[in-house]
Design a protein around this motif. Structure first.
Motif, PDB file in Angstrom:
ATOM      1  N   UNK A 142       0.846  -1.198   0.000  1.00  0.00           N
ATOM      2  CA  UNK A 142       0.000   0.000   0.000  1.00  0.00           C
ATOM      3  C   UNK A 142       0.881   1.248   0.000  1.00  0.00           C
ATOM      4  N   UNK A 143       1.929   1.223   0.810  1.00  0.00           N
ATOM      5  CA  UNK A 143       2.858   2.358   0.875  1.00  0.00           C
ATOM      6  C   UNK A 143       3.534   2.576  -0.481  1.00  0.00           C
ATOM      7  N   UNK A 144       4.106   1.511  -1.024  1.00  0.00           N
ATOM      8  CA  UNK A 144       4.904   1.629  -2.248  1.00  0.00           C
ATOM      9  C   UNK A 144       4.050   1.937  -3.475  1.00  0.00           C
ATOM     10  N   UNK A 145       2.884   1.328  -3.569  1.00  0.00           N
ATOM     11  CA  UNK A 145       2.051   1.556  -4.751  1.00  0.00           C
ATOM     12  C   UNK A 145       1.470   2.965  -4.770  1.00  0.00           C
ATOM     13  N   UNK A 146       1.541   3.662  -3.630  1.00  0.00           N
ATOM     14  CA  UNK A 146       1.063   5.036  -3.576  1.00  0.00           C
ATOM     15  C   UNK A 146       2.121   6.079  -3.911  1.00  0.00           C
ATOM     16  N   UNK A 147       3.371   5.645  -4.058  1.00  0.00           N
ATOM     17  CA  UNK A 147       4.449   6.593  -4.370  1.00  0.00           C
ATOM     18  C   UNK A 147       4.363   7.052  -5.821  1.00  0.00           C
ATOM     19  N   UNK A 148       4.501   8.350  -6.036  1.00  0.00           N
ATOM     20  CA  UNK A 148       4.366   8.913  -7.390  1.00  0.00           C
ATOM     21  C   UNK A 148       5.404   8.335  -8.342  1.00  0.00           C
ATOM     22  N   UNK A 149       6.608   8.113  -7.847  1.00  0.00           N
ATOM     23  CA  UNK A 149       7.689   7.640  -8.715  1.00  0.00           C
ATOM     24  C   UNK A 149       7.462   6.206  -9.185  1.00  0.00           C
ATOM     25  N   UNK A 150       6.521   5.493  -8.546  1.00  0.00           N
ATOM     26  CA  UNK A 150       6.239   4.116  -8.940  1.00  0.00           C
ATOM     27  C   UNK A 150       4.922   3.997  -9.705  1.00  0.00           C
ATOM     28  N   UNK A 151       4.405   5.119 -10.166  1.00  0.00           N
ATOM     29  CA  UNK A 151       3.178   5.100 -10.964  1.00  0.00           C
ATOM     30  C   UNK A 151       3.466   4.838 -12.438  1.00  0.00           C
ATOM     31  N   UNK A 152       4.725   4.887 -12.830  1.00  0.00           N
ATOM     32  CA  UNK A 152       5.103   4.669 -14.221  1.00  0.00           C
ATOM     33  C   UNK A 152       5.095   3.169 -14.536  1.00  0.00           C
ATOM     34  N   UNK A 153       5.217   2.850 -15.834  1.00  0.00           N
ATOM     35  CA  UNK A 153       5.277   1.445 -16.240  1.00  0.00           C
ATOM     36  C   UNK A 153       6.466   0.743 -15.585  1.00  0.00           C
ATOM     37  N   UNK A 154       7.623   1.398 -15.616  1.00  0.00           N
ATOM     38  CA  UNK A 154       8.809   0.782 -15.009  1.00  0.00           C
ATOM     39  C   UNK A 154       8.655   0.662 -13.499  1.00  0.00           C
ATOM     40  N   UNK A 155       7.979   1.637 -12.889  1.00  0.00           N
ATOM     41  CA  UNK A 155       7.729   1.582 -11.449  1.00  0.00           C
ATOM     42  C   UNK A 155       6.817   0.425 -11.089  1.00  0.00           C
ATOM     43  N   UNK A 156       5.744   0.258 -11.869  1.00  0.00           N
ATOM     44  CA  UNK A 156       4.822  -0.855 -11.629  1.00  0.00           C
ATOM     45  C   UNK A 156       5.532  -2.197 -11.851  1.00  0.00           C
ATOM     46  N   UNK A 157       6.419  -2.244 -12.824  1.00  0.00           N
ATOM     47  CA  UNK A 157       7.158  -3.481 -13.078  1.00  0.00           C
ATOM     48  C   UNK A 157       8.045  -3.815 -11.884  1.00  0.00           C
ATOM     49  N   UNK A 158       8.656  -2.793 -11.288  1.00  0.00           N
ATOM     50  CA  UNK A 158       9.465  -3.006 -10.088  1.00  0.00           C
ATOM     51  C   UNK A 158       8.633  -3.627  -8.976  1.00  0.00           C
ATOM     52  N   UNK A 159       7.415  -3.106  -8.812  1.00  0.00           N
ATOM     53  CA  UNK A 159       6.538  -3.622  -7.759  1.00  0.00           C
ATOM     54  C   UNK A 159       6.136  -5.066  -8.036  1.00  0.00           C
ATOM     55  N   UNK A 160       5.847  -5.381  -9.294  1.00  0.00           N
ATOM     56  CA  UNK A 160       5.489  -6.757  -9.645  1.00  0.00           C
ATOM     57  C   UNK A 160       6.649  -7.701  -9.322  1.00  0.00           C
ATOM     58  N   UNK A 161       7.869  -7.262  -9.618  1.00  0.00           N
ATOM     59  CA  UNK A 161       9.039  -8.093  -9.331  1.00  0.00           C
ATOM     60  C   UNK A 161       9.215  -8.285  -7.827  1.00  0.00           C
ATOM     61  N   UNK A 162       8.912  -7.231  -7.051  1.00  0.00           N
ATOM     62  CA  UNK A 162       8.961  -7.353  -5.597  1.00  0.00           C
ATOM     63  C   UNK A 162       7.960  -8.398  -5.098  1.00  0.00           C
ATOM     64  N   UNK A 163       6.745  -8.333  -5.644  1.00  0.00           N
ATOM     65  CA  UNK A 163       5.700  -9.275  -5.240  1.00  0.00           C
ATOM     66  C   UNK A 163       6.072 -10.696  -5.651  1.00  0.00           C
ATOM     67  N   UNK A 164       6.602 -10.853  -6.872  1.00  0.00           N
ATOM     68  CA  UNK A 164       6.996 -12.175  -7.351  1.00  0.00           C
ATOM     69  C   UNK A 164       8.067 -12.789  -6.457  1.00  0.00           C
ATOM     70  N   UNK A 165       8.997 -11.951  -6.017  1.00  0.00           N
ATOM     71  CA  UNK A 165      10.044 -12.431  -5.112  1.00  0.00           C
ATOM     72  C   UNK A 165       9.443 -12.873  -3.789  1.00  0.00           C
ATOM     73  N   UNK A 166       8.492 -12.084  -3.295  1.00  0.00           N
ATOM     74  CA  UNK A 166       7.827 -12.410  -2.035  1.00  0.00           C
ATOM     75  C   UNK A 166       7.008 -13.701  -2.168  1.00  0.00           C
ATOM     76  N   UNK A 167       6.423 -13.912  -3.349  1.00  0.00           N
ATOM     77  CA  UNK A 167       5.601 -15.100  -3.590  1.00  0.00           C
ATOM     78  C   UNK A 167       6.446 -16.354  -3.763  1.00  0.00           C
ATOM     79  N   UNK A 168       7.757 -16.168  -3.967  1.00  0.00           N
ATOM     80  CA  UNK A 168       8.680 -17.296  -4.105  1.00  0.00           C
ATOM     81  C   UNK A 168       8.296 -18.187  -5.280  1.00  0.00           C
ATOM     82  N   UNK A 169       8.122 -17.573  -6.445  1.00  0.00           N
ATOM     83  CA  UNK A 169       7.653 -18.304  -7.614  1.00  0.00           C
ATOM     84  C   UNK A 169       8.689 -19.265  -8.189  1.00  0.00           C
TER      85      UNK A 169
END
Length: 450
Positions: A142-169
């Motif tokens: 919630x904190x990270x997805x609300x940051x303006x610098x992560x609203x871009x395509x590359x920012x969203x991709x960073x967040x997806x990679x963070x989640x994927x790492x957390x999910x241990x895919x």
């Protein structure tokens, strides 16, 4: 670093009388920001963060206000104190510091939350995410997805990679481990709002097809009353809209197809007198089929000759028989629902029973549209539907309808990041009462228009 009591003594107001302690503490908290200058600011931020553990509501509000006050003086220094306690402090302090960030950051003006400050938040958050609980993970997303610098395509991709790492895919999925299942669902719910036509869900969809679908029937969950199988299928359906190029597309599409067949029964055998030889009609689980058929329809667009070229003639014939049988039951059910809802408006549609019927009608209409597509020769994948639990996308007059399905949409500017059972304000599709069976309906009528 001075203790809180030492700071109180600096004011000369530390009293022995117990009844005065609360008032003294509150006055000291009000004055603490005055000490927040230069190298002292991170120390003051650290002390204030520790004071978040107070159970006194008035004192707690003062601490919050004091932290916000020094945040506006030096955001980086204040973050240093906050993250120091999140990483090393007591559990109650850690919990409240995280909640402070999740609720207060969005209230700060742009001149405070600069790009450099947001980069620091991301860097420090990554350290914390190395060891977090499920609830903490949700708050940090919630904190990270609300940051303006992560609203871009590359920012969203960073967040997806963070989640994927957390999910241990990268690890093999263990369906019998409730914590493993819960972690995957928690993470996937956080990822879904991030996906778009430019931020693909391929990695998650691949994992679901390869690891989860084959084990769907053996999934366990610590959440009481949750239809874990339906939950998984709903997430897969939402993600399938944004799947990019998949390495093993045919293999995974076949796994999805095989799972779909499990929920699309063959017609019961008929006795010589034309009646059903069996005692019961097969169960038609509409909610499951909506999800599976939608996912198959979405991925099938990427390999449109799957049904005609990749399946043998006997398998395709079997599938069409199942589709037709399901469609026949579907038509009966749709007529029943429309008749039950006919003439009902406003308050009448808000009763629990009618809400269920409205959602059931959405489910069955969606399945009907998708089945019609697959009955084309060759099968078509052109129709678009809105998944029954998603809000309908309104199209303004003169606005061209999106060519791709918009059921999952682009992420909002500030994701509420969801698995607090992701607090979706939606009506859950029924998996029992209106999805269980159509045993009382007559299947002998042919499909109209077929």
């Amino acid at each position: 670093m001075p203790t809180v009591e030492e700071l109180y003594r600096n004011y000369g107001i530390l009293a022995d009388a117990t009844e005065q302690v609360g008032q003294i503490r509150r006055q000291a908290i009000k004055e603490l920001p005055q000490f927040a200058t230069g190298e002292n600011l991170p120390r003051v931020a650290d002390i204030l963060t520790q004071l978040l553990q107070t159970d006194d509501s008035a004192e707690f509000n003062l601490v919050n206000n004091a932290l916000l006050s020094i945040f506006k003086m030096d955001a980086k220094g204040t973050l240093g104190g906050l993250f120091s306690q999140i990483l090393q402090g007591e559990d109650i302090v850690r919990e409240r510091a995280i909640k402070f960030l999740s609720t207060k950051l969005k209230t700060l003006p742009d001149e405070v939350l600069t790009k450099e400050v947001e980069e620091l938040i991301l860097t420090e958050s990554k350290k914390v995410l190395e060891d977090v609980t499920g609830e903490e993970f949700v708050l940090f997303m919630k904190i990270l997805s609300g940051l303006k610098s992560l609203q871009t395509v590359s920012g969203r991709q960073q967040l997806v990679e963070l989640v994927a790492e957390q999910a241990d895919l990268e690890q093999t999925f263990n369906p019998s481990d409730p914590d493993c299942v819960d972690r995957l669902l928690q993470c996937t719910r956080q990822a879904v709002p991030l996906f778009s036509k430019n931020v693909h869900s391929t990695r998650f969809v691949t994992y679901f097809c390869e690891q989860v679908l084959p084990n769907l029937g053996t999934l366990t969950t610590p959440v009481e009353g949750l239809d874990i199988q339906l939950e998984v299928l709903k997430l897969l359906a939402e993600m399938s809209s944004f799947c990019g190029d998949m390495e093993k597309l045919e293999t995974n599409l076949r796994k999805l197809f095989d799972k779909l067949l499990e929920y699309m029964p063959l017609p019961p055998e008929e006795a010589e007198n034309g009646e059903n030889a069996g005692n019961e009609e097969p169960k038609l689980q509409f909610s499951y089929v909506e999800c599976l058929l939608y996912s198959f329809h979405q991925l099938g667009r990427k390999l449109p000759d799957f049904l005609t070229a990749k399946l043998n003639a006997e398998k395709l014939k079997d599938f069409k028989i199942r589709l037709q049988y399901f469609a026949r039951g579907l038509q009966v059910y749709i007529r029943q629902l429309r008749l039950a809802l006919q003439g009902k408006t406003g308050e009448a549609l808000k009763t629990e029973e009618n809400k269920i019927k409205v959602v059931a009608l959405k489910i069955t209409n969606n399945i009907n549209v998708l089945i019609k597509d697959l009955f084309h020769i060759p099968p078509s994948y052109k129709s678009t539907v809105t998944l029954s639990w998603k809000p309908v996308q309104k199209v303004e007059i003169g606005q061209k309808r999106a060519s791709e399905d918009t059921t999952s949409g682009s992420p909002p500017k500030k994701s509420s990041a969801g698995p607090k059972r992701d607090a979706r304000q939606i009506y859950n599709p029924p998996s029992g009462k209106y999805s269980s069976n159509l045993g009382n309906f007559n299947y002998e009528r042919s499909l109209q228009g077929k």
